[in-house]
Motif scaffolding. Structure first.
Motif, mmCIF file in Angstrom:
data_model
loop_
_atom_site.group_PDB
_atom_site.id
_atom_site.type_symbol
_atom_site.label_atom_id
_atom_site.label_comp_id
_atom_site.label_asym_id
_atom_site.label_seq_id
_atom_site.Cartn_x
_atom_site.Cartn_y
_atom_site.Cartn_z
ATOM 1 N N MET A 180 39.051 51.508 40.746
ATOM 2 C CA MET A 180 40.670 51.045 41.996
ATOM 3 C C MET A 180 40.336 52.809 42.230
ATOM 4 S SD MET A 180 44.099 50.482 40.378
ATOM 5 C CE MET A 180 43.248 48.411 40.526
ATOM 6 N N ARG A 181 40.666 53.621 40.771
ATOM 7 C CA ARG A 181 40.304 55.131 41.730
ATOM 8 C C ARG A 181 39.338 55.485 42.477
ATOM 9 N NH1 ARG A 181 44.737 58.258 42.206
ATOM 10 N NH2 ARG A 181 46.263 57.442 40.376
ATOM 11 N N LEU A 182 37.974 54.886 41.816
ATOM 12 C CA LEU A 182 36.528 55.728 42.638
ATOM 13 C C LEU A 182 36.845 54.842 43.934
ATOM 14 C CD1 LEU A 182 34.125 56.156 42.325
ATOM 15 C CD2 LEU A 182 33.390 54.171 41.900
ATOM 16 N N VAL A 183 36.858 53.856 43.760
ATOM 17 C CA VAL A 183 36.860 53.511 45.531
ATOM 18 C C VAL A 183 38.227 54.367 46.286
ATOM 19 C CG1 VAL A 183 37.854 50.846 46.382
ATOM 20 C CG2 VAL A 183 36.269 51.280 45.170
ATOM 21 N N HIS A 184 39.537 54.521 45.553
ATOM 22 C CA HIS A 184 40.360 55.122 46.804
ATOM 23 C C HIS A 184 39.790 56.470 46.965
ATOM 24 C CE1 HIS A 184 44.464 56.233 47.356
ATOM 25 N NE2 HIS A 184 44.228 57.433 46.530
ATOM 26 N N ARG A 185 38.872 57.413 46.418
ATOM 27 C CA ARG A 185 38.205 58.291 46.768
ATOM 28 C C ARG A 185 37.445 58.374 47.783
ATOM 29 N NH1 ARG A 185 39.704 62.233 42.176
ATOM 30 N NH2 ARG A 185 37.550 63.910 43.159
ATOM 31 N N LEU A 186 37.017 57.502 47.904
ATOM 32 C CA LEU A 186 35.906 57.292 48.889
ATOM 33 C C LEU A 186 36.747 56.353 49.828
ATOM 34 C CD1 LEU A 186 32.950 55.588 46.102
ATOM 35 C CD2 LEU A 186 32.664 57.951 47.309
ATOM 36 N N ALA A 187 37.789 56.058 49.696
ATOM 37 C CA ALA A 187 38.653 54.998 50.751
ATOM 38 C C ALA A 187 38.612 55.660 52.455
ATOM 39 C CB ALA A 187 39.798 54.573 50.741
ATOM 40 N N PRO A 188 38.602 57.244 52.301
ATOM 41 C CA PRO A 188 38.412 58.095 53.888
ATOM 42 C C PRO A 188 37.257 58.241 54.826
ATOM 43 C CG PRO A 188 40.050 59.192 51.492
ATOM 44 C CD PRO A 188 39.613 57.994 51.320
ATOM 45 N N HIS A 189 36.335 57.532 54.038
ATOM 46 C CA HIS A 189 35.435 57.627 54.664
ATOM 47 C C HIS A 189 34.760 55.787 54.661
ATOM 48 C CE1 HIS A 189 34.865 61.878 52.702
ATOM 49 N NE2 HIS A 189 34.846 61.274 51.722
ATOM 50 N N LEU A 190 35.773 55.444 54.190
ATOM 51 C CA LEU A 190 34.952 53.801 54.072
ATOM 52 C C LEU A 190 35.686 52.997 55.517
ATOM 53 C CD1 LEU A 190 34.233 52.910 50.637
ATOM 54 C CD2 LEU A 190 32.594 53.536 52.638
ATOM 55 N N ARG A 191 36.852 53.619 55.960
ATOM 56 C CA ARG A 191 38.027 52.718 56.585
ATOM 57 C C ARG A 191 37.819 52.589 58.248
ATOM 58 N NH1 ARG A 191 43.030 54.867 52.979
ATOM 59 N NH2 ARG A 191 43.204 53.428 51.175
ATOM 60 N N SER A 192 36.743 52.879 58.443
ATOM 61 C CA SER A 192 36.351 52.341 59.678
ATOM 62 C C SER A 192 36.499 51.448 60.155
ATOM 63 C CB SER A 192 35.197 53.651 60.500
ATOM 64 O OG SER A 192 34.093 52.306 59.127
#
Length: 218
Positions: A180-192
């Motif tokens: 979840m930490r990994l996904v959280h770091r990538l989340a700003p680029h995945l929230r479109s």
């Protein structure tokens, strides 16, 4: 620790909710695993393994839960598709100054959640994690069939199995927190909206697939 409904749910909660909500779900999953291990040690896992009818009932109940979450994910995906408005016309694109309307300027969307979507509360996420793992009877049976093989020589099984179960669940929690930490770091680029719609569609597909597999005993 292989990819499955738990990991899919954690990923979806990070993208649609927040890290805190996803952590609550992970704790719910580990709690369910601990309960299943305890019930397995008390003999429930052996009872399910020896009672095909009872085991099938548990499997079908778990399949219904997963299928319900698949339907909810489909509804989220279709809702996002309908919410995506077409490009504004040149006339509509004319900006109106905030002071002309008397309204305060709009601030940026909160970064902890996906824009336009309010995820579950911490309590709801914990319950979802509890139900996701707890509704699969194979978890307890796996632990009771797998862990006794690794009890050290000279240690009583009634002491060794709970110890190994605790180590296994601790490693599972560590893996979920790392993911979840990994996904959280990538989340700003995945929230479109488009990426979130794809994520919801994949979530629905995975939950639906595991629901069918669980119902068929695969």
């Amino acid at each position: 620790m292989t990819p499955g409904p738990d990991l899919v749910m954690i990923t979806n909660l990070v993208l649609n909710g927040s890290l805190r909500v996803a952590t609550a779900a992970a704790l719910g999953m580990i709690t369910a695993g601990a309960v299943q291990a305890g019930l397995g040690a008390a003999g429930l896992a052996a009872l399910l393994a020896a009672s095909p009818g009872l085991f099938a009932a548990f499997r079908w109940a778990g399949a219904v839960v997963l299928l319900g979450w698949a339907v909810l994910a489909v509804r989220r995906a279709t809702g996002r598709a309908g919410a995506e408005a077409p490009a504004p016309s040149p006339q509509a694109a004319v900006a109106v100054p905030a002071h002309a309307t008397g309204e305060p300027p709009a601030g940026p969307a909160p970064s902890g959640r996906a824009a336009g979507h309010s995820g579950p509360s911490v309590r709801q996420a914990f319950g979802q994690g509890l139900l996701c793992t707890g509704s699969n009877p194979k978890v307890g049976i796996f632990l009771m069939a797998f862990l006794p093989q690794f009890v050290p020589a000279g240690m009583a099984p009634e002491a060794g199995v709970p110890l190994l179960a605790a180590c296994y669940l601790a490693l599972g929690l560590l893996w979920l927190l790392t993911w979840m930490r990994l996904v959280h770091r990538l989340a700003p680029h995945l929230r479109s909206p488009r990426v979130l719609r794809i994520a919801d569609s994949l979530t629905a597909a995975v939950f639906g697939l595991f629901a069918v597999r669980l119902a068929l005993g695969g």
